[in-house]
Enzyme design. Structure first.
Site, PDB file in Angstrom:
ATOM      1  N   ARG A 162     -30.377 -37.302  27.483  1.00  0.00           N
ATOM      2  CA  ARG A 162     -31.284 -36.415  26.417  1.00  0.00           C
ATOM      3  C   ARG A 162     -32.295 -35.903  27.428  1.00  0.00           C
ATOM      4  O   ARG A 162     -33.059 -36.369  27.944  1.00  0.00           O
ATOM      5  CB  ARG A 162     -31.659 -37.167  25.503  1.00  0.00           C
ATOM      6  CG  ARG A 162     -32.608 -36.498  24.213  1.00  0.00           C
ATOM      7  CD  ARG A 162     -34.076 -36.317  24.611  1.00  0.00           C
ATOM      8  NE  ARG A 162     -35.086 -35.973  23.665  1.00  0.00           N
ATOM      9  CZ  ARG A 162     -36.384 -35.797  23.628  1.00  0.00           C
ATOM     10  NH1 ARG A 162     -36.871 -36.366  24.756  1.00  0.00           N
ATOM     11  NH2 ARG A 162     -36.897 -35.144  22.786  1.00  0.00           N
ATOM     12  N   VAL A 163     -32.476 -34.621  27.285  1.00  0.00           N
ATOM     13  CA  VAL A 163     -33.765 -33.988  27.950  1.00  0.00           C
ATOM     14  C   VAL A 163     -34.459 -33.429  26.792  1.00  0.00           C
ATOM     15  O   VAL A 163     -34.107 -32.564  25.952  1.00  0.00           O
ATOM     16  CB  VAL A 163     -32.989 -33.045  28.937  1.00  0.00           C
ATOM     17  CG1 VAL A 163     -34.307 -32.300  29.430  1.00  0.00           C
ATOM     18  CG2 VAL A 163     -32.598 -33.739  29.801  1.00  0.00           C
ATOM     19  N   GLY A 164     -35.832 -33.624  26.683  1.00  0.00           N
ATOM     20  CA  GLY A 164     -36.766 -33.058  25.779  1.00  0.00           C
ATOM     21  C   GLY A 164     -37.523 -31.621  26.424  1.00  0.00           C
ATOM     22  O   GLY A 164     -36.895 -31.097  27.434  1.00  0.00           O
ATOM     23  N   ASP A 165     -38.347 -31.208  25.685  1.00  0.00           N
ATOM     24  CA  ASP A 165     -39.274 -30.092  26.118  1.00  0.00           C
ATOM     25  C   ASP A 165     -40.046 -30.118  27.391  1.00  0.00           C
ATOM     26  O   ASP A 165     -40.307 -29.030  27.973  1.00  0.00           O
ATOM     27  CB  ASP A 165     -40.103 -29.653  25.043  1.00  0.00           C
ATOM     28  CG  ASP A 165     -41.206 -30.954  24.587  1.00  0.00           C
ATOM     29  OD1 ASP A 165     -40.728 -31.945  24.483  1.00  0.00           O
ATOM     30  OD2 ASP A 165     -42.502 -30.696  24.914  1.00  0.00           O
TER      31      ASP A 165
ATOM     32  N   GLY B 158     -39.655 -33.064  20.890  1.00  0.00           N
ATOM     33  CA  GLY B 158     -39.272 -32.139  21.867  1.00  0.00           C
ATOM     34  C   GLY B 158     -38.072 -31.252  21.488  1.00  0.00           C
ATOM     35  O   GLY B 158     -38.057 -29.940  21.796  1.00  0.00           O
TER      36      GLY B 158
ATOM     37  N   THR C 164     -46.805 -31.649  23.366  1.00  0.00           N
ATOM     38  CA  THR C 164     -46.233 -32.922  23.111  1.00  0.00           C
ATOM     39  C   THR C 164     -45.842 -32.765  21.727  1.00  0.00           C
ATOM     40  O   THR C 164     -46.334 -32.047  20.852  1.00  0.00           O
ATOM     41  CB  THR C 164     -47.358 -34.000  23.401  1.00  0.00           C
ATOM     42  OG1 THR C 164     -46.863 -35.326  22.965  1.00  0.00           O
ATOM     43  CG2 THR C 164     -48.733 -33.711  22.605  1.00  0.00           C
ATOM     44  N   GLY C 165     -44.872 -33.903  21.455  1.00  0.00           N
ATOM     45  CA  GLY C 165     -44.336 -34.131  19.791  1.00  0.00           C
ATOM     46  C   GLY C 165     -42.868 -34.068  19.869  1.00  0.00           C
ATOM     47  O   GLY C 165     -42.322 -34.474  20.995  1.00  0.00           O
TER      48      GLY C 165
ATOM     49  N   THR D  44     -47.094 -39.452  25.544  1.00  0.00           N
ATOM     50  CA  THR D  44     -46.537 -38.366  26.516  1.00  0.00           C
ATOM     51  C   THR D  44     -47.806 -37.649  27.264  1.00  0.00           C
ATOM     52  O   THR D  44     -48.796 -37.772  26.511  1.00  0.00           O
ATOM     53  CB  THR D  44     -45.906 -37.307  25.806  1.00  0.00           C
ATOM     54  OG1 THR D  44     -44.367 -37.619  25.584  1.00  0.00           O
ATOM     55  CG2 THR D  44     -45.669 -35.969  26.718  1.00  0.00           C
TER      56      THR D  44
HETATM   57  N1  ASP Z   1     -42.335 -34.167  23.766  1.00  0.00           N
HETATM   58  C1  ASP Z   1     -41.833 -35.535  24.178  1.00  0.00           C
HETATM   59  C2  ASP Z   1     -40.472 -35.384  24.141  1.00  0.00           C
HETATM   60  O1  ASP Z   1     -39.831 -34.785  23.036  1.00  0.00           O
HETATM   61  C3  ASP Z   1     -42.227 -36.497  23.434  1.00  0.00           C
HETATM   62  C4  ASP Z   1     -43.716 -36.733  23.186  1.00  0.00           C
HETATM   63  O2  ASP Z   1     -44.372 -35.588  23.404  1.00  0.00           O
HETATM   64  O3  ASP Z   1     -44.138 -37.750  22.755  1.00  0.00           O
HETATM   65  O4  ASP Z   1     -39.685 -35.819  25.175  1.00  0.00           O
END
Ligand code: ASP
Length: 301
Positions: A193-196, A219, A216-217, A165
């Site tokens: 699905r929607v992440g952060d 979500g 990042t990480g 990301t």
């Molecule tokens: N944060 C992102 C998500 O969950 C994924 C990532 O940062 O690798 O969509």
């Protein structure tokens, strides 16, 4: 008064295989350099973070734009957002079908100012009406994205990410802050699905009064603690940027076992980088200085 410009980018938190670490750091360096060029030509922090993130979206190595991760049905569903700190304007796209640079569409939403977030089909229609061209999915889906999905579906990988990301935070010569983040999300996610990343306060945040952050990480965990907003709030309480970044990461890890990374700058241009994942690629560019890495261990960038 003129401020010293600074831009920080990340290329995702996760567990990058050794052979990819240096090229991810190089990709981050290129993007940070691109952003710094814009800042040095008098561009705004908003211009710089959008262009740095677009540069990473165009790089097929990263999980954003071309090369982004696929959902469990093998489709691209892209999340991105951008926020600027002078008027707290924000724009984001959620579960966007293939377009080459989701971050530019997020910026168009910010500039228009009618809404903050647009999702799916509505986001695509907005983009087309503003002159963005839908992309042929085949031109954006890489072999390595297909391989990653196959591994997750066969249970050979843990359904998360090696990293990839992308995000950027910057301060321009006027002292304004901005942040931007873009992703394909987690590998093999459920459709819709929607992440952060597209959510202000969670994956992206900027306020001239405090700081600018991109996360990042995992979500789902980042959303639950509102990671970027809470890191910026720590700046308001007087913490220095490196401490605020590491405390925010310690909180997500300690409170809900979330794995994440963050880049943060404060209004003085001080930088904080922290992650509790094995790797997180990053780069920092200031006039006369360009540095990068794939793991941040220092406390005082
Ligand atoms: N944060 C992102 C998500 O969950 C994924 C990532 O940062 O690798 O969509």
């Amino acid at each position: 008064m003129l401020y010293l410009p600074v831009i920080v980018v990340h290329g995702g938190a996760g567990a990058l295989p050794e052979e990819l670490r240096e090229i991810h750091a190089r990709g981050c360096r290129e993007a940070a350099f691109r952003g710094l060029e814009i800042l040095l030509q008098g561009g705004s922090a908003l211009d710089a973070v959008v262009e740095a993130v677009a540069c990473l979206e165009d790089n097929p190595l990263f999980n954003a734009g071309t090369g982004a991760s696929l959902d469990e049905e093998g489709h691209l569903s892209l999340d991105a957002s951008v926020m600027e700190g002078s008027g707290l304007r924000a724009g984001g796209v959620c579960a966007l079908p293939p377009f080459r640079n989701p971050i530019r569409i997020a910026r168009a939403i910010l500039e228009e100012g009618r809404h903050v977030l647009l999702a799916g089909e509505g986001a695509a229609r907005f983009a087309v009406a503003r002159g963005f061209e839908p992309a042929d999915p085949a031109s954006m889906i890489t072999d390595s994205a297909r391989r990653r999905l196959e591994e997750v579906l066969r249970g050979r990988a843990d359904g998360h990410w090696p990293g990839g990301t992308v995000g950027a935070v910057a301060r321009d010569a006027q002292g304004h802050l901005a942040a931007a983040t873009s992703t394909g999300g987690t590998v093999g996610k459920a459709p819709g699905r929607v992440g952060d990343s597209p959510i202000p306060g969670a994956g992206t945040y900027a306020d001239n009064a405090s700081g600018a952050a991109s996360a990042t990480g995992e979500g789902e965990a980042i959303l639950r603690v509102q990671l970027c907003r809470s890191a910026c709030d720590l700046l308001l309480h007087g913490l220095e940027a490196p401490r605020a970044a590491s405390q925010a990461i310690a909180h997500i890890g300690g409170r809900i076992k979330g794995r994440a990374g963050i880049i943060l700058i404060d209004r003085n241009g001080q930088v904080g980088i922290a992650h509790n994942t094995e790797t997180m690629s990053w780069a920092i560019a200031r006039p006369g200085e360009l540095k990068s890495g794939w793991r941040w261990e220092g406390s005082q960038p």
